[in-house]
Enzyme design. Structure first.
Site, PDB file in Angstrom:
ATOM      1  N   GLY A 276     -14.736 -21.406  -9.838  1.00  0.00           N
ATOM      2  CA  GLY A 276     -15.195 -20.067  -9.481  1.00  0.00           C
ATOM      3  C   GLY A 276     -14.170 -18.962  -9.634  1.00  0.00           C
ATOM      4  N   SER A 277     -14.125 -18.094  -8.629  1.00  0.00           N
ATOM      5  CA  SER A 277     -13.372 -16.838  -8.731  1.00  0.00           C
ATOM      6  C   SER A 277     -11.862 -17.009  -8.799  1.00  0.00           C
ATOM      7  CB  SER A 277     -13.725 -15.938  -7.547  1.00  0.00           C
ATOM      8  OG  SER A 277     -15.099 -15.599  -7.573  1.00  0.00           O
ATOM      9  N   THR A 278     -11.358 -18.223  -8.586  1.00  0.00           N
ATOM     10  CA  THR A 278      -9.921 -18.437  -8.766  1.00  0.00           C
ATOM     11  C   THR A 278      -9.517 -18.226 -10.226  1.00  0.00           C
ATOM     12  OG1 THR A 278     -10.292 -20.819  -9.079  1.00  0.00           O
ATOM     13  CG2 THR A 278      -9.750 -20.063  -6.850  1.00  0.00           C
ATOM     14  N   PHE A 279     -10.498 -18.211 -11.147  1.00  0.00           N
ATOM     15  CA  PHE A 279     -10.214 -17.957 -12.567  1.00  0.00           C
ATOM     16  C   PHE A 279     -10.007 -16.468 -12.852  1.00  0.00           C
ATOM     17  CE2 PHE A 279     -11.469 -21.663 -15.501  1.00  0.00           C
ATOM     18  CZ  PHE A 279     -11.047 -22.602 -14.584  1.00  0.00           C
ATOM     19  N   LYS A 280     -10.480 -15.599 -11.962  1.00  0.00           N
ATOM     20  CA  LYS A 280     -10.444 -14.160 -12.249  1.00  0.00           C
ATOM     21  C   LYS A 280      -9.029 -13.623 -12.508  1.00  0.00           C
ATOM     22  CE  LYS A 280     -14.810 -13.278  -9.879  1.00  0.00           C
ATOM     23  NZ  LYS A 280     -15.493 -12.823  -8.666  1.00  0.00           N
TER      24      LYS A 280
END
Length: 564
Positions: A276-280
């Site tokens: 999820g958003s840890t890739f942002k």
């Protein structure tokens, strides 16, 4: 009248006395000569053994002190695995004197985890067989008390894990023949049994104290949140050394019999997740590197869902306004990140993930390493969804190594479980510009001080990181009730030394998390507690007079009466 005649005492002449002394001296001389001869013979024999006897000399003498399998110790010398002489219990059916039925009943009392039928089969078999390997002393005593000569108790080499379940997935375990199966035991089996190297303990990068802290805090969270499991890792950002690696549920390598085999999977290196958003932050870093994002002040439309190829990209907590880059990360906007990913384009997005080795098994010495789920079609939609961590599944170790590169100046290095000591770390390769890494340190710190990662803000430790709450994919789409909550962080952000990652698999929204399942309420608090306890063990002490300079970014955050 009687007359008493007294015989005068015999008087020895000087010649007689001299003769006696001479005889005594001769006898003493003979004794001395005999002693010297014996001493000479013993000395010559010892010299022969030391110099000429190759079969029973120094080689075998020292070999008596070399273990059958090398010890495994942590970076400070704390024993994690060692080989000792243990007892086994064996039955020789042809020697049994007592009734087999009676013996089976007695054995069940001693070993209630084994059925009576299994014991009867062993007692009635045609050849000797083991009743129990790695038997406890009280079990040996109880079987011996039965008093049947058909039982014997051979001494065998036994692998002991003195810290019980601590770092179980890192260490792995051995089979009945003493060979490594999983973990370090399996990966380094040759080195651990080699005659030339088994005399020296194998030193891991793991710190047993830090490992205990990570397992304790992660275990508490998994229990309190009624989750199905969890994973965590602490990684040195400059050397790639793993200081701690935890996977839950866990197991005790001393007691494999009867344990659930599924608990032996290493979630950090072998389980795949859409994180999820840890890739942002990775996407934003690549966009800065490639000139797609040139200003922190530029705003992007986040007022409505983003329509693309028949479906819509939404924000879980829509701000209903235009957002700049710092606000995008602080509020974790899928809509804006997808726009930036779209501008970055397929080629550069794919290049980023390949640079971070998301297209192969994670780099570490263990055999238990999963191959990522790589998108089959890198179309426009995939590029946009992958930018915020959907449509690609990797291991937690992949993400930890990527974050190390993001904050350490931009250099990616493989992770290692070996203590480097005085050895130089791998040279690595550049995946982010140094200037981009410096900017990302500011942005990650803002997420913790002003955004979704507030509950990871350990006072004085300058934690920076990113939350990620991803729904699990399933049949027919994503399951809204099953969430993987991850917080990927580093500290201290003014001079990063360690990455800390905590992942909770399917947390329940209960009173412990204020009814929330998202990472900000479930995984972020784990990182805070781990940092506060383990930081001083790692040489990082709280200092509230220092922090990352974010003065140029804070004016960009829209306050205007809004609760941030």
């Amino acid at each position: 009248m009687n007359t008493l005649v007294v015989r005068p005492a015999r008087v020895r002449t000087a010649g007689v006395r001299q003769q006696i002394l001479l005889t005594a001296q001769q006898r003493l001389m003979i004794l001395m000569l005999l002693f010297m001869a014996a001493f000479f013979l013993v000395s010559m024999r010892l010299l022969y053994f030391a110099v000429f006897d190759t079969s029973t000399g120094r080689g075998s003498g020292s070999a008596a002190f070399v273990p059958a399998r090398a010890d495994i110790v942590d970076r400070n010398g704390v024993p994690l695995a060692r080989t000792i002489d243990g007892y086994s219990i064996r039955v020789v059916p042809e020697k049994l004197l007592n009734n087999r039925q009676y013996l089976a009943d007695e054995l069940v009392k001693i070993f209630p985890d084994t059925t009576r039928e299994e014991f009867l089969a062993k007692l009635s078999g045609p050849r000797p067989t083991y009743i129990r390997r790695r038997a406890l002393p009280d079990q040996v005593a109880a079987v011996n008390a039965i008093g049947d000569v058909g039982f014997d108790f051979p001494r065998e080499k036994e692998r002991l894990y003195p810290q019980l379940s601590l770092a179980a997935h890192v260490l792995g375990f051995t089979n009945a023949e003493g060979h490594g199966v999983t973990g370090v035991e399996g990966a380094f089996d040759d080195r651990l049994v080699n005659k030339a190297t088994r005399g020296e303990p194998m030193a891991l990068s793991i710190d047993a104290r830090v490992q205990g802290v990570l397992e304790s805090e992660l275990g508490n969270a998994v229990t309190n949140l009624e989750a199905i499991g969890g994973a965590g890792i602490i990684l040195d950002v400059h050397s790639g050394e793993v200081l701690a690696m935890a996977s839950l549920p866990t197991f005790n390598p001393n007691k494999l019999t009867g344990s659930d085999p599924t608990t032996r999977r290493n979630a950090v290196t072998y389980n795949l997740y859409e994180l999820g958003s840890t890739f942002k932050p990775l996407t934003i870093g690549a966009a800065i590197d490639n000139g797609v994002v040139t200003s922190m002040a530029k705003r992007y439309d986040a007022t409505k869902p983003l329509a693309i190829a028949g479906f819509k990209i939404r924000d879980s907590h829509s701000m209903g306004r235009w957002l700049n880059v710092p606000e995008t990360l602080i509020h974790s906007s899928n809509i804006v990140t997808a726009q930036i990913g779209d501008q970055l384009g397929r080629e550069k997005m794919e290049h980023l993930f390949r640079d971070l080795e998301f297209d192969g098994r994670p780099h570490i010495e263990l055999k238990e390493r999963a191959f990522p789920l790589w998108p089959k079609d890198w179309g426009r939609v995939t590029t946009m969804t992958a930018s915020y961590g959907h449509g690609i599944a990797v291991t937690p170790l992949h993400l930890a190594s990527a974050y190390a590169a993001l904050v350490n100046g931009g250099i990616w290095r493989p992770a290692t479980l070996m203590k480097l000591g005085d050895k130089a770390p791998p040279q690595g390769r550049r995946v982010f510009k140094a200037s981009t890494s410096a900017r990302m340190r500011q942005l990650l710190r803002l997420i913790v001080s002003d955004g979704t990662g507030r509950q990871a803000d350990a006072p004085g430790f300058r934690v920076g990181g990113k939350t990620g709450s991803a729904e699990k994919p399933g049949v027919g789409g994503y399951n809204r009730t099953s969430v993987v909550a991850t917080f990927a962080a580093a500290f201290p952000m003014d001079n990063p030394r360690y990455v800390v990652l905590a992942m909770i698999d399917e947390p329940k929204g209960n009173a412990f998390s204020s009814g929330q399942r998202t990472a900000g309420y479930t995984a972020a608090p784990v990182v805070k507690k781990v940092v506060m306890r383990a930081g001083p063990m790692l040489g990082v002490f709280p200092d509230e007079t220092r922090d990352v300079d974010v003065s140029e970014l804070t004016p960009l955050l829209w306050k205007n009466g809004e609760k941030e």
